[in-house]
Every structure is written in C-alpha cells, then in structure tokens.
Design an enzyme around this catalytic site. Structure first.
Site, PDB file in Angstrom:
ATOM      1  CB  SER A  82      -0.892   0.018   1.240  1.00 34.01           C
ATOM      2  OG  SER A  82      -1.605   1.236   1.315  1.00 34.01           O
ATOM      3  CE1 TYR A 126      -3.893  -2.112   5.027  1.00 32.69           C
ATOM      4  CE2 TYR A 126      -3.459   0.195   4.554  1.00 32.69           C
ATOM      5  CZ  TYR A 126      -3.717  -1.085   4.108  1.00 32.69           C
ATOM      6  OH  TYR A 126      -3.797  -1.356   2.755  1.00 32.69           O
TER       7      TYR A 126
HETATM    8  P1  NAD Z   1     -10.997  -6.616  -0.788  1.00 34.73           P
HETATM    9  O1  NAD Z   1     -11.684  -6.534   0.529  1.00 34.73           O
HETATM   10  O2  NAD Z   1     -11.815  -6.751  -2.016  1.00 34.73           O
HETATM   11  O3  NAD Z   1      -9.923  -7.802  -0.788  1.00 34.73           O
HETATM   12  C1  NAD Z   1      -9.234  -8.216   0.346  1.00 34.73           C
HETATM   13  C2  NAD Z   1      -9.255  -9.707   0.313  1.00 34.73           C
HETATM   14  O4  NAD Z   1      -8.386 -10.240   1.309  1.00 34.73           O
HETATM   15  C3  NAD Z   1     -10.644 -10.222   0.608  1.00 34.73           C
HETATM   16  O5  NAD Z   1     -10.983 -11.154  -0.392  1.00 34.73           O
HETATM   17  C4  NAD Z   1     -10.490 -10.893   1.975  1.00 34.73           C
HETATM   18  O6  NAD Z   1     -11.355 -11.968   2.156  1.00 34.73           O
HETATM   19  C5  NAD Z   1      -9.049 -11.333   1.882  1.00 34.73           C
HETATM   20  N1  NAD Z   1      -8.521 -11.655   3.193  1.00 34.73           N
HETATM   21  C6  NAD Z   1      -8.435 -10.863   4.285  1.00 34.73           C
HETATM   22  N2  NAD Z   1      -7.920 -11.552   5.306  1.00 34.73           N
HETATM   23  C7  NAD Z   1      -7.671 -12.801   4.836  1.00 34.73           C
HETATM   24  C8  NAD Z   1      -7.147 -13.978   5.414  1.00 34.73           C
HETATM   25  N3  NAD Z   1      -6.784 -13.994   6.694  1.00 34.73           N
HETATM   26  N4  NAD Z   1      -7.048 -15.082   4.649  1.00 34.73           N
HETATM   27  C9  NAD Z   1      -7.411 -15.076   3.354  1.00 34.73           C
HETATM   28  N5  NAD Z   1      -7.930 -13.985   2.747  1.00 34.73           N
HETATM   29  C10 NAD Z   1      -8.054 -12.875   3.494  1.00 34.73           C
HETATM   30  O7  NAD Z   1     -10.084  -5.327  -0.842  1.00 34.73           O
HETATM   31  P2  NAD Z   1      -8.935  -4.881  -1.864  1.00 34.73           P
HETATM   32  O8  NAD Z   1      -8.981  -3.412  -1.833  1.00 34.73           O
HETATM   33  O9  NAD Z   1      -9.018  -5.596  -3.157  1.00 34.73           O
HETATM   34  O10 NAD Z   1      -7.621  -5.332  -1.047  1.00 34.73           O
HETATM   35  C11 NAD Z   1      -6.633  -6.201  -1.595  1.00 34.73           C
HETATM   36  C12 NAD Z   1      -5.261  -5.755  -1.121  1.00 34.73           C
HETATM   37  O11 NAD Z   1      -5.013  -4.439  -1.609  1.00 34.73           O
HETATM   38  C13 NAD Z   1      -5.090  -5.683   0.404  1.00 34.73           C
HETATM   39  O12 NAD Z   1      -3.849  -6.257   0.763  1.00 34.73           O
HETATM   40  C14 NAD Z   1      -5.067  -4.183   0.696  1.00 34.73           C
HETATM   41  O13 NAD Z   1      -4.273  -3.874   1.811  1.00 34.73           O
HETATM   42  C15 NAD Z   1      -4.460  -3.661  -0.594  1.00 34.73           C
HETATM   43  N6  NAD Z   1      -4.748  -2.236  -0.828  1.00 34.73           N
HETATM   44  C16 NAD Z   1      -6.007  -1.817  -1.140  1.00 34.73           C
HETATM   45  C17 NAD Z   1      -6.235  -0.456  -1.375  1.00 34.73           C
HETATM   46  C18 NAD Z   1      -7.586   0.109  -1.739  1.00 34.73           C
HETATM   47  O14 NAD Z   1      -7.727   1.345  -1.790  1.00 34.73           O
HETATM   48  N7  NAD Z   1      -8.592  -0.720  -2.017  1.00 34.73           N
HETATM   49  C19 NAD Z   1      -5.175   0.437  -1.287  1.00 34.73           C
HETATM   50  C20 NAD Z   1      -3.915  -0.024  -0.960  1.00 34.73           C
HETATM   51  C21 NAD Z   1      -3.712  -1.373  -0.746  1.00 34.73           C
END
Ligand code: NAD
Length: 244
Positions: free
Chosen positions: A141, A154
């Site tokens: 991130s 985080y």
């Molecule tokens: P999302 O909620 O769609 O995806 C997150 C996924 O991680 C979900 O499918 C959830 O079930 C899974 N997950 C969480 N804990 C878990 C575990 N213990 N075991 C297995 N699966 C688990 O959200 P997203 O935005 O697609 O997030 C994906 C990644 O992107 C994350 O690592 C997040 O930190 C990162 N991220 C997202 C953003 C944003 O703005 N959306 C920004 C920076 C980083």
C-alpha cells in the site's frame, strides 16, 4: 504428482477487488490460477470458474492453513510459478486516537499483512525455486510508503511488508524474484464506503481519480513479466503520494 502444463499462480484473498482482477489477468495470460479466500467460498468459486482456475479456502493468517494451502496447490497442480500475496486487512482508526489502536489490533493486522505472506513464501520456496524463475508479487500500500492510510497499525504493517519484499528479494535471488505494488486509493469493496476520500482524490491527485483494480493488476502483470526486476516496491496511486 499431477503434471500441469500451464504455469501455476496462487493469488491470496482473490474472491473480490484487486485480487480477483489479478486472477483474471493471470488466467487470460495462460496461468492455471488458484483463487483463495478466507470465507467467501461461493464468490471465490465463481471467480475461479471465470478464470478457468480452481478455488481453495484458507485463512492465511493461520499458519497451518497457510502451509496447507500451498501443499494443496502442489498436490493439485504439481508446480507453483507465481505467488501473489494480496490478502490484507485493516482497521480504520484516526491516527491521533492512539488508545484505539490496541495491541490486539496491531497483532491481528501484522498476522495477516506481514506474517502470513512470509509463511506462504517459506512454504512455497522450494516450488518457486524449482520453477526458476519463480515470482512473488506482494500487494502492499501507499500507506507503507507515505505517512498516510486507514490507521497507524495498517500503515506500519505495509511499511514492514515493503521491507520484507526487499529483504526476500536479496535472500531468494537468483531463483525467485520478489516485488511489490503499493496502491493508492482503489475502488474495491474495501473502500466502497469512503466516498469523501474518493472525492478528495478525484479533486487533488495528479491523475484526478481513484484507481481501479485493473490499474493495479496491469502493474502486477508487468512485474510478473519483468525478469530483470526484483526488490522493487512500485507505487500505483495516480500520483496521490506526491500530494499527501
Ligand atoms: P478486498 O476486501 O476486495 O480484498 C481483500 C481480500 O483479502 C478479501 O478477499 C479478503 O477476504 C481477503 N482476506 C483478508 N484476510 C484474509 C485472510 N486472513 N485469509 C485469506 N484472505 C483474506 O479489498 P482490496 O482493496 O481488493 O484489497 C486487496 C489488497 O489491496 C489488500 O492487501 C489491501 O491492503 C491492498 N490495498 C487496497 C487499497 C484500496 O484502496 N482498495 C489500497 C492499498 C492497498
């Protein structure tokens, strides 16, 4: 052991958002993709069917389940070429509210965001080396690069994840490349309720919009294909980090 003719990719947390899009792109590129989620089984199975891959349920923060996940991938396909550590979690806490960021929250976030990816790489190391060049892409991130993000625990966990990326690249080369993407604000289920923040990014970031999962998946695919790149954390934020 079954012999898979396609290269195999495991994408953690890929039933939705960024992970699901990465699974789609890898599938379109000819990978046998293993979709994983902790709890959304039906959605994960639907993504797997869409990408011509398969689905495995596992909570990656549970060490036994994380190791079993890799074992099951190998039992099913006989190889693992690409590991995408995408699963992540947060807790939204104002940075000035130190009391709300309890040790329990710190530990839970570090278990998912820092320890789990390390355990998965450990479990997959031999298979990734055998695939040489094996490839790990971590979904980190912008919060791990700039002093911003949904909470201090985080942001700190993602900064640790970025450093883990560089350290593992050094430790595992030349057989395994390890890189990360660091997304800014991306339109996913995770940020669906954050309309004020999306408006701020739309008004103030150099590219004037929030990112999409496709924006992030594009860079992930670039890292998968870039055989002379390792130890890098590539920010994918529409320039947001220049103004935060
Ligand atoms: P999302 O909620 O769609 O995806 C997150 C996924 O991680 C979900 O499918 C959830 O079930 C899974 N997950 C969480 N804990 C878990 C575990 N213990 N075991 C297995 N699966 C688990 O959200 P997203 O935005 O697609 O997030 C994906 C990644 O992107 C994350 O690592 C997040 O930190 C990162 N991220 C997202 C953003 C944003 O703005 N959306 C920004 C920076 C980083």
């Amino acid at each position: 052991m079954p012999s898979e003719t396609r290269p195999v990719a495991l994408v953690t947390g890929s039933s939705s958002g960024i992970g699901a899009e990465i699974a789609r792109r890898l599938g379109a590129d000819g990978y046998a993709v293993v979709v994983n989620s902790r709890s959304s089984v039906a959605t994960g199975e639907a993504v797997a069917a869409e990408v011509g891959g398969s689905y495995l349920q596992a909570d990656v923060a549970d060490e036994k389940q994380a190791r079993a996940l890799v074992d099951q991938v190998l039992a099913r396909h006989g190889r693992l070429d690409v590991l995408v550590n995408n699963a992540g979690t947060t807790e939204v806490i104002a940075h000035h509210d130190l009391a709300a960021a309890t040790p329990e929250i710190w530990r839970r976030l570090y278990d998912v965001n820092v320890v789990a990816p390390f355990v998965l790489v450990t479990a997959a190391e031999a298979a990734l080396r055998a695939a040489a060049p094996g490839c790990v892409v971590n979904v980190s991130s912008l919060a791990g690069v700039r002093p911003t993000g949904s909470s201090i625990p985080y942001a700190s966990s993602k900064a640790a994840f970025n450093h883990q990326t560089r350290l593992l690249a050094k430790a595992l080369g030349p057989d395994i490349r390890v890189n990360a993407v660091a997304p800014g604000l991306i339109e996913t289920p995770w940020t669906a309720g954050w309309s004020d923040l999306h408006a701020l990014v739309g008004a103030g970031a150099p590219l004037r919009r929030s990112g999409t999962p496709a924006d992030v998946a594009e860079v992930v695919m670039g890292l998968v294909r870039s055989t002379y790149v390792t130890g890098q954390v590539v920010v994918v934020d529409g320039g947001l980090g220049q103004v935060t």
